[in-house]
Design an enzyme around this catalytic site. Structure first.
Site, PDB file in Angstrom:
ATOM      1  N   CYS A 113       0.818  -1.204   0.000  1.00 17.01           N
ATOM      2  CA  CYS A 113       0.000   0.000   0.000  1.00 17.01           C
ATOM      3  C   CYS A 113       0.862   1.268   0.000  1.00 17.01           C
ATOM      4  CB  CYS A 113      -0.979  -0.064   1.168  1.00 17.01           C
ATOM      5  SG  CYS A 113      -2.400   1.027   1.012  1.00 17.01           S
ATOM      6  N   HIS A 114       0.852   2.035   1.089  1.00 16.92           N
ATOM      7  CA  HIS A 114       1.671   3.245   1.201  1.00 16.92           C
ATOM      8  C   HIS A 114       3.065   2.941   1.759  1.00 16.92           C
ATOM      9  CE1 HIS A 114      -2.287   5.156   0.775  1.00 16.92           C
ATOM     10  NE2 HIS A 114      -1.640   6.259   0.459  1.00 16.92           N
TER      11      HIS A 114
END
Length: 188
Positions: A113-114
């Site tokens: 994800c991030h």
């Protein structure tokens, strides 16, 4: 997937407040079930706050302060996402250095994800194929990576995935890479 192929392996999870809870708990459970000894590393020394998207989740006890952690003591690293977590980690030089050391030692790293924001700060994505949450595409491209919209991407021991929907593929590939061990081309 749960064949105990990580017996004897030590895997670090680096996180701080604001991590996406499921991106820590599901890989943690899968990697532990595969036989690894897992440790939660953080620049915070008490408990860190998980998030369920924008809502507070559970608090998790930290096993080891990142200032006292060494990549030499681990066989692999997992970087969960969330918005606040990787943003805070990338401003902590001790955390960034800890991440960079896994690459210097040719050890597998998995970021979801991030999570790749921390990889950008560690300057380890140049000339690598990666994926992430779509909003990181420009950041990763500007850092020299080739970004692709795929469930799971592996480039010489660096495993990346886009979001919680990709967790099954992310876990399977991370376990495979952790079991394989060092990657000669996994460099800074």
């Amino acid at each position: 997937m749960n064949t105990k192929n990580l017996d004897g392996k030590r895997i670090a999870f680096l996180a701080t407040d604001g991590f996406e809870q499921v991106e820590l708990t599901k890989p943690w459970a899968a990697i532990k079930e595969a036989g690894a000894d897992v440790k939660l590393i953080s620049p915070k020394t008490d408990k860190i706050q998980g998030m369920n998207h924008f809502d507070k989740g559970d608090r998790f006890p930290v096993d080891l302060d990142v200032a006292d952690a060494s990549a030499e003591d681990f066989d692999g690293l997992v970087l969960p996402g969330g918005l606040g977590n990787p943003d805070a980690l990338r401003t902590c030089e001790t955390s960034v250095s800890f991440v960079r050391d896994f690459f210097k030692q040719h050890k597998p790293v998995a970021a979801i994800c991030h999570g790749p924001w921390v990889l950008i700060e560690a300057d380890v994505v140049r000339d690598r194929k990666v994926t992430s949450w779509p909003s990181l595409k420009t950041d990763l491209t500007n850092a020299g990576a080739t970004w692709t919209d795929e469930e799971c991407v592996c480039d010489n021991g660096l495993v990346t995935s886009r979001n919680p929907d990709d967790i099954p593929a992310f876990c399977a590939k991370a376990i495979e890479e952790f079991a394989e061990g060092k990657h000669a081309k996994q460099t800074v």
